[in-house]
Design a protein around this motif. Structure first.
Motif, mmCIF file in Angstrom:
data_model
loop_
_atom_site.group_PDB
_atom_site.id
_atom_site.type_symbol
_atom_site.label_atom_id
_atom_site.label_comp_id
_atom_site.label_asym_id
_atom_site.label_seq_id
_atom_site.Cartn_x
_atom_site.Cartn_y
_atom_site.Cartn_z
ATOM 1 N N PRO A 95 0.835 -1.206 0.000
ATOM 2 C CA PRO A 95 0.000 0.000 0.000
ATOM 3 C C PRO A 95 0.870 1.256 0.000
ATOM 4 O O PRO A 95 1.855 1.340 0.740
ATOM 5 N N LEU A 96 0.507 2.223 -0.828
ATOM 6 C CA LEU A 96 1.324 3.413 -0.975
ATOM 7 C C LEU A 96 1.459 4.169 0.341
ATOM 8 O O LEU A 96 2.540 4.673 0.670
ATOM 9 N N ALA A 97 0.390 4.253 1.117
ATOM 10 C CA ALA A 97 0.444 4.970 2.391
ATOM 11 C C ALA A 97 1.424 4.303 3.354
ATOM 12 O O ALA A 97 2.199 4.984 4.046
ATOM 13 N N GLU A 98 1.420 2.973 3.394
ATOM 14 C CA GLU A 98 2.344 2.251 4.275
ATOM 15 C C GLU A 98 3.790 2.441 3.821
ATOM 16 O O GLU A 98 4.701 2.606 4.641
ATOM 17 N N PHE A 99 3.993 2.396 2.504
ATOM 18 C CA PHE A 99 5.336 2.613 1.962
ATOM 19 C C PHE A 99 5.863 4.003 2.327
ATOM 20 O O PHE A 99 6.987 4.150 2.809
ATOM 21 N N ALA A 100 5.059 5.040 2.088
ATOM 22 C CA ALA A 100 5.507 6.405 2.357
ATOM 23 C C ALA A 100 5.780 6.613 3.837
ATOM 24 O O ALA A 100 6.773 7.251 4.228
ATOM 25 N N ASP A 101 4.927 6.055 4.695
ATOM 26 C CA ASP A 101 5.122 6.199 6.141
ATOM 27 C C ASP A 101 6.367 5.454 6.593
ATOM 28 O O ASP A 101 7.153 5.967 7.404
ATOM 29 N N ALA A 102 6.573 4.245 6.062
ATOM 30 C CA ALA A 102 7.764 3.478 6.439
ATOM 31 C C ALA A 102 9.036 4.204 6.015
ATOM 32 O O ALA A 102 10.036 4.208 6.739
ATOM 33 N N LEU B 266 4.984 17.426 -3.245
ATOM 34 C CA LEU B 266 4.344 17.237 -1.944
ATOM 35 C C LEU B 266 5.395 17.292 -0.834
ATOM 36 O O LEU B 266 6.354 16.528 -0.846
ATOM 37 N N ALA B 267 5.216 18.230 0.101
ATOM 38 C CA ALA B 267 6.118 18.347 1.255
ATOM 39 C C ALA B 267 5.422 17.761 2.478
ATOM 40 O O ALA B 267 4.319 18.190 2.841
ATOM 41 N N VAL B 268 6.063 16.775 3.087
ATOM 42 C CA VAL B 268 5.463 16.072 4.223
ATOM 43 C C VAL B 268 6.445 16.087 5.391
ATOM 44 O O VAL B 268 7.600 15.661 5.236
ATOM 45 N N PRO B 269 6.042 16.571 6.570
ATOM 46 C CA PRO B 269 6.949 16.523 7.719
ATOM 47 C C PRO B 269 7.168 15.094 8.178
ATOM 48 O O PRO B 269 6.270 14.244 8.077
ATOM 49 N N THR B 270 8.369 14.808 8.656
ATOM 50 C CA THR B 270 8.622 13.484 9.218
ATOM 51 C C THR B 270 7.898 13.363 10.551
ATOM 52 O O THR B 270 7.696 14.350 11.260
ATOM 53 N N ARG B 271 7.525 12.152 10.862
ATOM 54 C CA ARG B 271 6.770 11.909 12.102
ATOM 55 C C ARG B 271 7.693 11.324 13.159
ATOM 56 O O ARG B 271 8.366 10.332 12.916
ATOM 57 N N TRP B 272 7.701 11.938 14.300
ATOM 58 C CA TRP B 272 8.513 11.403 15.397
ATOM 59 C C TRP B 272 7.683 10.512 16.318
ATOM 60 O O TRP B 272 8.225 9.827 17.174
ATOM 61 N N TRP B 273 6.349 10.547 16.135
ATOM 62 C CA TRP B 273 5.487 9.763 17.011
ATOM 63 C C TRP B 273 5.110 8.442 16.368
ATOM 64 O O TRP B 273 5.230 8.240 15.191
ATOM 65 N N ILE C 205 0.046 9.653 0.392
ATOM 66 C CA ILE C 205 1.420 9.949 0.798
ATOM 67 C C ILE C 205 1.474 10.953 1.937
ATOM 68 O O ILE C 205 2.267 10.809 2.871
ATOM 69 N N LYS C 206 0.636 11.959 1.900
ATOM 70 C CA LYS C 206 0.775 13.022 2.912
ATOM 71 C C LYS C 206 0.169 12.657 4.262
ATOM 72 O O LYS C 206 0.462 13.309 5.271
ATOM 73 N N HIS C 207 -0.708 11.637 4.301
ATOM 74 C CA HIS C 207 -1.209 11.112 5.571
ATOM 75 C C HIS C 207 -1.814 12.230 6.428
ATOM 76 O O HIS C 207 -1.450 12.435 7.596
ATOM 77 N N ARG C 208 -2.708 12.990 5.848
ATOM 78 C CA ARG C 208 -3.473 14.054 6.500
ATOM 79 C C ARG C 208 -2.655 15.306 6.795
ATOM 80 O O ARG C 208 -3.205 16.313 7.220
ATOM 81 N N VAL C 209 -1.363 15.270 6.639
ATOM 82 C CA VAL C 209 -0.557 16.472 6.835
ATOM 83 C C VAL C 209 0.326 16.652 5.607
ATOM 84 O O VAL C 209 0.559 15.729 4.844
ATOM 85 N N GLY C 210 0.796 17.878 5.416
ATOM 86 C CA GLY C 210 1.666 18.129 4.279
ATOM 87 C C GLY C 210 1.080 19.204 3.376
ATOM 88 O O GLY C 210 -0.088 19.584 3.482
ATOM 89 N N LYS C 211 1.908 19.687 2.478
ATOM 90 C CA LYS C 211 1.545 20.755 1.567
ATOM 91 C C LYS C 211 1.751 20.282 0.135
ATOM 92 O O LYS C 211 2.841 19.817 -0.223
ATOM 93 N N ALA C 212 0.704 20.414 -0.685
ATOM 94 C CA ALA C 212 0.774 19.976 -2.078
ATOM 95 C C ALA C 212 0.801 21.188 -3.001
ATOM 96 O O ALA C 212 0.108 22.179 -2.763
#
Length: 335
Positions: A103-110, A328-335, A139-146
């Protein structure tokens, strides 16, 4: 996360490239020489499901301190910045691949989690280039700027069985124009068109011609890095790269040069540059080149020919169709 400058080619790399359909610019020797000629570290990340590689990402590690006029030293990395995911040596193609079952969302998050783990808290985000609109939310997972960017242009050459069919699909004026260009170039006994696959080239004249294209895209704040001879040699030598040279027979001078990266379905017109007319160049070589490549793509049964960004009017007149693209700019997640 690998640095092609210092890390050896992984044993699985050729199989991964074949499975993913990654073109010649993903060959490890090409990645290495391209990374040595970059201002920022170029990192290749491979994601695994158990022992199986299921995704690969190419990214530049951009940040502070920045080197405006120097190349990145081996082992050096910015302390603060973001990863710029783009095709190796070109922002006109995506810089990632993932297996169909991932899944693309899982790939981008990983990937973003792996990047933060490898680079530390200074890795603030990931900029993804050449994202399709239907991929943005995953890809942006609810956050990010497109931000919508220039479209990519593709001629769907699989529609036609011969060159004449393609020409008949164009407007009357463009069809007549192309026929005239091909006839004029063919009748010019002083013009040699040389097409080579896996070529050993003299990179000096090629680099000299390429600088005219580089000059069009240079910036004042951060000057553009010129195409380096070592990169041209290594890329041209790959067995799935076609090199197009236009030469003056009387002097042997190179007038124009282009690369096409072959692919079983969708080759890419990777680069093109020619001398300006006031420097001895010949008008309409660009259209002759594209007509030649389109004809080859049709003859070889390729589904499409990717022409990259820019020159929208010219490409559309040749039957190319746009695909909308998003950065697409997506912040990295520390949580």
């Amino acid at each position: 996360m690998l640095d092609p400058r210092t890390d050896p080619e992984p044993a699985y790399w050729d199989d991964l490239r074949t499975q993913a359909g990654l073109r010649a610019d993903w060959a490890w020797p090409v990645l290495a020489v391209q990374a040595w000629g970059a201002r920022t570290p170029q990192l290749v990340t491979v994601l695994f499901d158990g022992a199986e590689p299921v995704a690969a990402v190419n990214a530049g590690w951009l940040g502070l301190p920045a080197g405006r006029f120097s190349f990145a030293r081996a082992g050096s990395r910015p302390r603060l910045g973001a990863l710029h995911v783009r095709g190796p040596g070109s922002a006109a193609v995506p810089g990632w691949w993932s297996a169909e079952h991932v899944p693309l969302a899982e790939f981008a998050d990983a990937y973003t989690r792996a990047a933060r783990a490898a680079l530390g808290p200074g890795a603030l985000g990931v900029v993804w280039r050449q994202v399709r609109p239907d991929q943005v939310d995953q890809i942006k997972h609810r956050v990010g700027k497109a931000l919508t960017t220039e479209p990519l242009w593709t001629i769907h050459t699989g529609r036609w069985t011969d060159r004449e069919q393609w020409l008949m699909a164009l407007s009357r004026s463009r069809r007549s124009n192309l026929r005239g260009i091909v006839k004029r170039m063919t009748a010019d006994d002083n013009l040699e068109v040389r097409v080579q696959t896996g070529a050993v080239i003299d990179d000096r004249p090629v680099a000299e011609v390429m600088r005219w294209n580089d000059a069009k895209y240079g910036g004042a704040l951060i000057p553009r890095v010129r195409v380096l001879g070592g990169y041209l040699r290594e890329l041209s030598a790959q067995p799935d790269v076609r090199s197009y040279s236009y030469l003056d027979r009387s002097t042997g001078r190179l007038l124009a040069f282009g690369h096409v990266l072959d692919h079983p379905q969708r080759p890419v017109v990777r680069s093109w540059s020619q001398l300006p007319r006031d420097r001895g160049g010949i008008r309409d070589l660009y259209f002759h080149h594209l007509a030649s490549v389109v004809g080859w793509s049709i003859d070889e049964g390729r589904l499409g020919l990717e022409l990259g960004k820019g020159k929208s009017r010219e490409k559309e007149s040749l039957g190319a169709e746009p695909t909308e693209q998003v950065a697409l700019a997506v912040p990295t997640r520390w949580w």
